[in-house]
Design a protein around this motif. Structure first.
Motif, PDB file in Angstrom:
ATOM      1  N   HIS A  25       0.694  -1.120   0.026  1.00  0.00           N
ATOM      2  CA  HIS A  25       0.059   0.069  -0.176  1.00  0.00           C
ATOM      3  C   HIS A  25       0.846   1.288  -0.149  1.00  0.00           C
ATOM      4  O   HIS A  25       1.554   1.347   1.056  1.00  0.00           O
ATOM      5  CB  HIS A  25      -0.769   0.155   1.286  1.00  0.00           C
ATOM      6  CG  HIS A  25      -1.906  -0.796   1.399  1.00  0.00           C
ATOM      7  ND1 HIS A  25      -3.340  -0.895   0.798  1.00  0.00           N
ATOM      8  CD2 HIS A  25      -2.016  -2.122   1.948  1.00  0.00           C
ATOM      9  CE1 HIS A  25      -3.987  -1.848   0.936  1.00  0.00           C
ATOM     10  NE2 HIS A  25      -3.288  -2.805   1.534  1.00  0.00           N
ATOM     11  N   VAL A 280      -6.980  -5.013   5.148  1.00  0.00           N
ATOM     12  CA  VAL A 280      -7.060  -3.920   5.681  1.00  0.00           C
ATOM     13  C   VAL A 280      -8.237  -3.122   5.344  1.00  0.00           C
ATOM     14  O   VAL A 280      -8.489  -3.058   3.975  1.00  0.00           O
ATOM     15  CB  VAL A 280      -5.840  -3.175   5.343  1.00  0.00           C
ATOM     16  CG1 VAL A 280      -5.950  -1.568   5.968  1.00  0.00           C
ATOM     17  CG2 VAL A 280      -4.626  -3.913   5.832  1.00  0.00           C
ATOM     18  N   ARG A 282     -10.918   0.685   6.026  1.00  0.00           N
ATOM     19  CA  ARG A 282     -10.391   2.065   5.456  1.00  0.00           C
ATOM     20  C   ARG A 282      -9.801   2.733   6.804  1.00  0.00           C
ATOM     21  O   ARG A 282      -9.022   3.984   6.486  1.00  0.00           O
ATOM     22  CB  ARG A 282     -11.683   2.755   5.437  1.00  0.00           C
ATOM     23  CG  ARG A 282     -12.729   2.990   6.517  1.00  0.00           C
ATOM     24  CD  ARG A 282     -14.219   3.370   6.190  1.00  0.00           C
ATOM     25  NE  ARG A 282     -14.811   3.263   7.480  1.00  0.00           N
ATOM     26  CZ  ARG A 282     -16.300   3.702   7.324  1.00  0.00           C
ATOM     27  NH1 ARG A 282     -16.620   4.360   5.988  1.00  0.00           N
ATOM     28  NH2 ARG A 282     -16.998   3.625   8.249  1.00  0.00           N
ATOM     29  N   GLY A 283      -9.589   2.281   7.894  1.00  0.00           N
ATOM     30  CA  GLY A 283      -8.930   2.833   8.902  1.00  0.00           C
ATOM     31  C   GLY A 283      -7.334   2.433   9.037  1.00  0.00           C
ATOM     32  O   GLY A 283      -6.621   2.098   8.088  1.00  0.00           O
ATOM     33  N   CYS A 284      -6.919   2.560  10.203  1.00  0.00           N
ATOM     34  CA  CYS A 284      -5.393   1.962  10.545  1.00  0.00           C
ATOM     35  C   CYS A 284      -5.199   0.650  10.277  1.00  0.00           C
ATOM     36  O   CYS A 284      -6.049   0.115  11.032  1.00  0.00           O
ATOM     37  CB  CYS A 284      -5.121   2.598  11.999  1.00  0.00           C
ATOM     38  SG  CYS A 284      -3.343   2.020  12.464  1.00  0.00           S
ATOM     39  N   PRO A 285      -4.314   0.427   9.679  1.00  0.00           N
ATOM     40  CA  PRO A 285      -4.137  -1.252   9.211  1.00  0.00           C
ATOM     41  C   PRO A 285      -3.756  -1.915  10.556  1.00  0.00           C
ATOM     42  O   PRO A 285      -4.167  -3.186  10.803  1.00  0.00           O
ATOM     43  CB  PRO A 285      -2.882  -1.256   8.469  1.00  0.00           C
ATOM     44  CG  PRO A 285      -1.917   0.056   8.802  1.00  0.00           C
ATOM     45  CD  PRO A 285      -3.234   1.153   8.628  1.00  0.00           C
ATOM     46  N   CYS A 297      -9.242   5.558  14.639  1.00  0.00           N
ATOM     47  CA  CYS A 297      -8.159   4.636  14.075  1.00  0.00           C
ATOM     48  C   CYS A 297      -8.854   3.881  13.275  1.00  0.00           C
ATOM     49  O   CYS A 297      -8.399   3.186  12.282  1.00  0.00           O
ATOM     50  CB  CYS A 297      -7.418   4.088  15.167  1.00  0.00           C
ATOM     51  SG  CYS A 297      -6.672   5.188  16.392  1.00  0.00           S
ATOM     52  N   GLU A 300     -10.572   6.439   9.959  1.00  0.00           N
ATOM     53  CA  GLU A 300      -9.514   7.171   9.206  1.00  0.00           C
ATOM     54  C   GLU A 300      -8.350   6.657   9.141  1.00  0.00           C
ATOM     55  O   GLU A 300      -7.503   6.457  10.165  1.00  0.00           O
ATOM     56  CB  GLU A 300      -9.847   8.356   9.948  1.00  0.00           C
ATOM     57  CG  GLU A 300      -8.615   9.619   9.156  1.00  0.00           C
ATOM     58  CD  GLU A 300      -8.576  10.969   9.843  1.00  0.00           C
ATOM     59  OE1 GLU A 300      -7.779  11.838   9.406  1.00  0.00           O
ATOM     60  OE2 GLU A 300      -9.522  11.005  10.885  1.00  0.00           O
ATOM     61  N   ARG A 301      -7.705   6.431   7.959  1.00  0.00           N
ATOM     62  CA  ARG A 301      -6.100   5.841   7.760  1.00  0.00           C
ATOM     63  C   ARG A 301      -5.266   6.935   7.905  1.00  0.00           C
ATOM     64  O   ARG A 301      -5.322   7.814   7.382  1.00  0.00           O
ATOM     65  CB  ARG A 301      -6.273   5.372   6.390  1.00  0.00           C
ATOM     66  CG  ARG A 301      -4.850   4.622   6.063  1.00  0.00           C
ATOM     67  CD  ARG A 301      -4.765   3.833   4.780  1.00  0.00           C
ATOM     68  NE  ARG A 301      -5.599   2.691   4.966  1.00  0.00           N
ATOM     69  CZ  ARG A 301      -5.859   2.075   3.684  1.00  0.00           C
ATOM     70  NH1 ARG A 301      -5.278   2.308   2.604  1.00  0.00           N
ATOM     71  NH2 ARG A 301      -6.937   0.971   3.907  1.00  0.00           N
ATOM     72  N   GLU A 303      -1.668   8.812   7.822  1.00  0.00           N
ATOM     73  CA  GLU A 303      -0.451   9.303   6.907  1.00  0.00           C
ATOM     74  C   GLU A 303       0.644   8.989   7.425  1.00  0.00           C
ATOM     75  O   GLU A 303       0.807   9.056   8.755  1.00  0.00           O
ATOM     76  CB  GLU A 303      -0.827  10.847   6.277  1.00  0.00           C
ATOM     77  CG  GLU A 303      -1.930  11.030   5.573  1.00  0.00           C
ATOM     78  CD  GLU A 303      -2.248  10.232   4.432  1.00  0.00           C
ATOM     79  OE1 GLU A 303      -1.156   9.942   3.411  1.00  0.00           O
ATOM     80  OE2 GLU A 303      -3.147  10.012   3.935  1.00  0.00           O
ATOM     81  N   ARG A 313       3.188   6.241  10.925  1.00  0.00           N
ATOM     82  CA  ARG A 313       1.778   6.258  10.397  1.00  0.00           C
ATOM     83  C   ARG A 313       0.768   6.001  11.506  1.00  0.00           C
ATOM     84  O   ARG A 313       0.576   4.719  11.819  1.00  0.00           O
ATOM     85  CB  ARG A 313       1.803   5.122   9.248  1.00  0.00           C
ATOM     86  CG  ARG A 313       0.380   5.003   8.482  1.00  0.00           C
ATOM     87  CD  ARG A 313       0.245   3.986   7.742  1.00  0.00           C
ATOM     88  NE  ARG A 313       1.326   3.859   6.687  1.00  0.00           N
ATOM     89  CZ  ARG A 313       1.507   4.664   5.581  1.00  0.00           C
ATOM     90  NH1 ARG A 313       0.244   5.491   5.241  1.00  0.00           N
ATOM     91  NH2 ARG A 313       2.247   4.873   4.495  1.00  0.00           N
TER      92      ARG A 313
END
Length: 334
Positions: A25, A280, A282-285, A297, A300-301, A303, A313
């Protein structure tokens, strides 16, 4: 330091049944001349697939987007002739298991000399002399007599040295080492890594070193990039990783290392189940395993942002870290 390789927003997908699934990703990473960068993380994190993308050695049906810039030239856009030249002179790869990458029915001499004669425009005698010198440089005793031997006549450690010699023979500027010590005993591991580190420093090679071993990566690399589920979740100088790590996954990995000076009934573990890149949301993996998770978390993914001299990240990377989470009090058992 002169930049040698720039990976920008690399995204790789593989065929999964009737659809395509991501395995890398939007990875961004850079390597300078003479610099060693370690890629660490669990199996399936995307480490090997990242370096295979650099060499265009992806499985059939795979797609790769983004940029892999070597000296400003995008490797992903090279035609066959240009790619062949790139692989023959600029980049070399040391594979994890030498027994599966050295032709068992050909001699060591044939294996090492062929590429030099075919791509280097050398005579066979010149190539033989060069190969013997390189074999000696990587710690292979009786190099001349080894040329007539077959792979099965060499130990695992010697086979790996032959792989290193093959990689160095073309005079590359970038060396990709894919877990080159996994199948070796501890003593031989140390010898092989000492050879790689010495050759890198002497020749000013850029190197990407893929490993599961954080301690080993910290010992031989200038920077470390931690991968999870196809993402780089943290990157910083190897010398500061232990004290300055800000991502919960990185801290969990460090806390789970056994300490020979301490007695414990159980090793500390990172809670939960590792995710594959295609799982994974849409949020944090790392949200499903994180001890610091909060609502955003999961939605929202984050950056990859500059935090405390590194890149992290994580939505909460700039907040104070509880000693319990960092591992001074342990990380909860699974």
């Amino acid at each position: 330091m002169t930049r040698l390789l720039d990976i920008e927003e690399l995204h790789v997908e593989l065929p999964l049944g009737h659809a395509m699934g991501p395995v890398i990703h939007d990875t961004t990473l850079s390597i300078g001349e003479g610099e060693a960068v370690g890629l660490v993380g669990e199996s399936g994190a995307g480490k090997s697939m990242t370096i295979r993308a650099i060499m265009r050695l992806l499985p059939a049906g795979a797609t790769a987007t983004g940029q892999v810039l070597f000296n400003g030239t995008d490797v992903l856009g090279l035609d066959r002739r240009s790619l062949r030249s790139f692989l023959a002179s600029d980049v070399a790869m040391i594979f994890q298991d030498p027994s599966t990458h050295i032709n068992p029915v050909r001699t060591i001499g044939d294996f090492l000399i062929e590429a030099l004669v075919t791509n280097g425009h050398m005579s066979k005698a010149e190539a033989r002399q060069r190969v013997v010198e390189i074999m000696q440089n990587v710690g292979i005793a009786d190099a001349k007599s080894r040329l007539s031997q077959y792979p099965h006549q060499l130990s695992g450690g010697l086979q790996q040295r032959v792989m290193i010699a093959a990689a160095l023979a073309i005079g590359p500027r970038l060396l990709l080492a894919d877990e080159p010590t996994t199948s070796l005993d501890v003593t031989t591991q140390a010898e092989v890594m000492a050879i790689l580190d010495e050759q890198r420093r002497q020749k000013g090679l850029g190197m990407i070193f893929v490993t599961h071993d954080l301690e080993l990566a910290a010992a031989v690399c200038d920077r470390i990039a931690v991968m999870y589920a196809g993402f780089v979740v943290e990157e910083r100088a190897a010398a500061t990783l232990h004290e300055e790590a800000r991502h919960p996954y990185t801290m969990g990995l460090m806390a789970s290392r056994p300490d020979p000076n301490l007695r414990s009934e159980r090793l500390t573990v990172v809670p939960g189940r590792p995710l594959s890149a295609f799982e994974v949301g849409r949020g944090c993996p790392f949200a499903s395993r994180c001890v610091r998770v909060e609502d955003r978390c999961r939605e929202e993914r984050p950056e990859l942002c500059e935090v405390s001299g590194g890149r992290v990240r994580c939505h909460r990377a700039d907040e104070p870290v509880d000693p319990y989470i960092r591992g001074e009090g342990g990380v909860p058992h699974a």
